[in-house]
Write an enzyme that holds these catalytic residues in place. Structure first.
Site, mmCIF file in Angstrom:
data_model
loop_
_atom_site.group_PDB
_atom_site.id
_atom_site.type_symbol
_atom_site.label_atom_id
_atom_site.label_comp_id
_atom_site.label_asym_id
_atom_site.label_seq_id
_atom_site.Cartn_x
_atom_site.Cartn_y
_atom_site.Cartn_z
ATOM 1 N N GLU A 15 0.851 -1.198 0.000
ATOM 2 C CA GLU A 15 0.000 0.000 0.000
ATOM 3 C C GLU A 15 0.882 1.241 0.000
ATOM 4 O O GLU A 15 2.080 1.180 0.292
ATOM 5 C CB GLU A 15 -0.960 -0.011 1.192
ATOM 6 C CG GLU A 15 -0.314 -0.011 2.547
ATOM 7 C CD GLU A 15 -1.311 -0.172 3.689
ATOM 8 O OE1 GLU A 15 -2.393 -0.749 3.480
ATOM 9 O OE2 GLU A 15 -0.988 0.273 4.795
ATOM 10 N N HIS A 57 8.201 0.074 14.131
ATOM 11 C CA HIS A 57 6.762 -0.035 13.870
ATOM 12 C C HIS A 57 5.993 -0.594 15.074
ATOM 13 O O HIS A 57 4.879 -1.077 14.937
ATOM 14 C CB HIS A 57 6.465 -0.893 12.630
ATOM 15 C CG HIS A 57 7.104 -0.378 11.388
ATOM 16 N ND1 HIS A 57 6.697 0.784 10.770
ATOM 17 C CD2 HIS A 57 8.147 -0.844 10.652
ATOM 18 C CE1 HIS A 57 7.449 0.997 9.705
ATOM 19 N NE2 HIS A 57 8.334 0.027 9.623
ATOM 20 N N ARG A 85 -8.780 -8.096 20.344
ATOM 21 C CA ARG A 85 -8.405 -8.429 21.728
ATOM 22 C C ARG A 85 -8.286 -7.145 22.530
ATOM 23 O O ARG A 85 -8.436 -6.050 21.987
ATOM 24 C CB ARG A 85 -7.058 -9.160 21.740
ATOM 25 C CG ARG A 85 -5.984 -8.356 21.019
ATOM 26 C CD ARG A 85 -4.602 -8.961 21.108
ATOM 27 N NE ARG A 85 -3.684 -8.387 20.139
ATOM 28 C CZ ARG A 85 -3.077 -7.209 20.251
ATOM 29 N NH1 ARG A 85 -3.328 -6.431 21.291
ATOM 30 N NH2 ARG A 85 -2.241 -6.776 19.323
#
Length: 479
Positions: A199, A234, A291
């Site tokens: 992307e 990240h 979660r």
């Protein structure tokens, strides 16, 4: 629901047990050999050894954990985060054995566990997405053609996972092939699946996530946003709530988009919808985490709710007791993940013995902790020791409390991310709110802290020398 097994370790296991005990529910801990003396083992009402230290011989043994749960007449399993928390098979096996899985149904975990399936599911709701491909790619030539069409810089991401693994930013075409190979091999190692997708890389973006909670009666709430832009490799290190850049209108739009994402997969329980937010007030859907998140405490503090309690109530079939209009943001919260990592050496894990381990206390300070003085840090698991959370009436107050609390930690024996946290909370870009996901790349390297440490040592030496001369004067005074 009378008894819950917590299929996790460390601070999150204790966090879940605290709420369960407050609700009058008995708790069961599971532990590996490395964790036999860990605090979460002593904290629970019952504890069972499930295997050797490596997680694939203990905490990842879903069938073994379910076996233990059945033997001890457990009503429900709370998976925490990491390990089996996003494992659809484990959720399904628990349900098949008549045990409630405190989390979403297997189908939702499956859909949202694949970034491509997740994008496919939310597409029909017209939620904005980052330009990119809508299918997994393994062929490098096809991937290169796609990248050229989208235009560099691009982001290669593993389809099957998260946590920064199998993720590569590629600035120019010449680097594409080597980075693609690295992303595929990382994805295979981490998730057993080498498929990736591509992307457009949104260069100056913020990482904003929305906490949602859904019950089995068709109600879905959004509990505002968390700002998670301060990251290394990240992966998040610092989070705050609310974000300093969202207008009330954008907050509402993002919250409503997150609710639609939850509805797209018939979601149940606590979940987080992640977005990229750019400098032009545009936001793009990234993924959904099915979660409880590591950073859930900042949401609890600004909204006044206990997310674990809500998870348990929803799992036992109750309808949400609050409506969207009942929720409002009060104050500001910050979180620093205290990792046993060396911020002066590229954040490499710093395993060792906790010779000294003392935690800060005070009003507006919360520490979710899983260790104690005298313990060894196991090499087998994520190196997070604890989470330091502060809460104040304003963002400025929360930052000041955080800086004071960082100084209140006393840790010897390992390196930690505390000095890095101090660097961030004192930095003008962070304090002003003018930062993005490139903060670490732009402003930080290990030498910054090394120089700071050297200066502090120099000042300490000068103070000691001055004191020495003062003492000498006193000693020389005549009787």
């Amino acid at each position: 629901m009378k008894k819950i097994l917590v299929a996790n370790r460390g601070e999150i296991a204790i966090r879940v047990m605290k709420t369960a005990q407050k609700m009058g529910i008995k708790t069961v801990a599971v532990y590996s050999t490395a964790d036999r003396n860990a605090p979460h083992v002593r904290f629970a009402d019952e504890a069972v050894w499930i295997g050797e230290s490596p997680s694939n011989q203990s905490y990842l043994l879903g069938s073994k954990i379910i076996e233990v749960a059945k033997e001890l007449n457990v009503d429900a399993i709370h998976p925490g985060y990491g390990f089996l928390s996003e494992n659809a098979e484990f959720a399904q096996e628990a349900e098949r054995n008549g045990i409630i899985f405190i989390g979403p149904k297997a189908k939702a975990i499956e859909i949202m566990g694949s970034k491509l399936a997740a994008k496919d599911a939310v597409m029909k709701y017209n939620i904005p997405m980052v330009p990119g491909v809508d299918h997994a790619i393994i062929d490098i030539d096809e991937a290169k053609r796609t990248a050229t069409t989208i235009g560099f810089p691009i982001l290669i991401k593993a389809s099957a996972g998260g946590g920064g693994k199998g993720m590569r930013v590629v600035e120019k075409e010449n680097d594409f092939e080597s980075q693609m190979n690295r992303a595929i091999s990382e994805a295979v190692a981490a998730f057993g699946d080498g498929s990736v997708f591509i992307e457009k890389y949104v260069a100056f973006s913020r990482h904003i996530e929305i906490q949602i909670m859904a019950d089995s009666h068709g109600n879905v709430l959004y509990l505002f946003e968390r700002e998670c832009s301060i990251q290394r490799r990240h992966q998040k290190v610092i989070e705050e709530a609310p974000s300093s850049v969202l207008s009330p209108e954008t907050r509402k739009k993002m919250g409503e988009a997150a609710v639609l994402v939850a509805k797209s997969c018939d979601y149940l329980g606590a979940g987080t919808v992640e977005f990229l937010y750019d400098e032009n007030d545009n936001f793009y859907f990234l993924e959904m985490n099915t979660r409880l998140q590591v950073e859930h405490p900042v949401t609890e503090l600004i909204s006044g709710v206990d997310l674990v309690e809500m998870q348990i109530r929803v799992a036992r079939g109750e309808a949400l007791a609050i409506k969207q209009e009942d929720l409002e943001i009060k104050g500001h919260a910050m979180e620093l993940r205290v990792y046993a990592e060396d911020p002066m050496n590229d954040f490499l894990p710093s395993v060792g013995h906790l010779d000294v381990y003392q935690l800060p206390v005070g009003e507006g300070v919360r520490v979710d902790n899983g260790f104690e003085q005298g313990m060894d840090i196991p090499i087998y698991y994520d190196p997070m020791l604890s989470k330091l959370i502060t809460y104040g009436k304003t963002r400025e107050e929360s930052i000041q409390l955080m800086l004071k609390a960082i100084d209140g930690y006393k840790i010897e024996g390992v390196q930690t991310t505390l000095p890095f946290g101090k660097f961030v909370f004192e930095h003008e870009a962070f304090r002003s709110g003018h930062f993005d996901t490139n903060f670490v790349k732009k402003y930080y390297n290990g030498d910054v802290l090394k120089n700071q440490k050297a200066k502090e040592a120099e000042i300490a030496a000068l103070i000691a020398l001055k004191q020495y001369f003062e003492d000498q004067k006193i000693l020389r005074l005549p009787n």
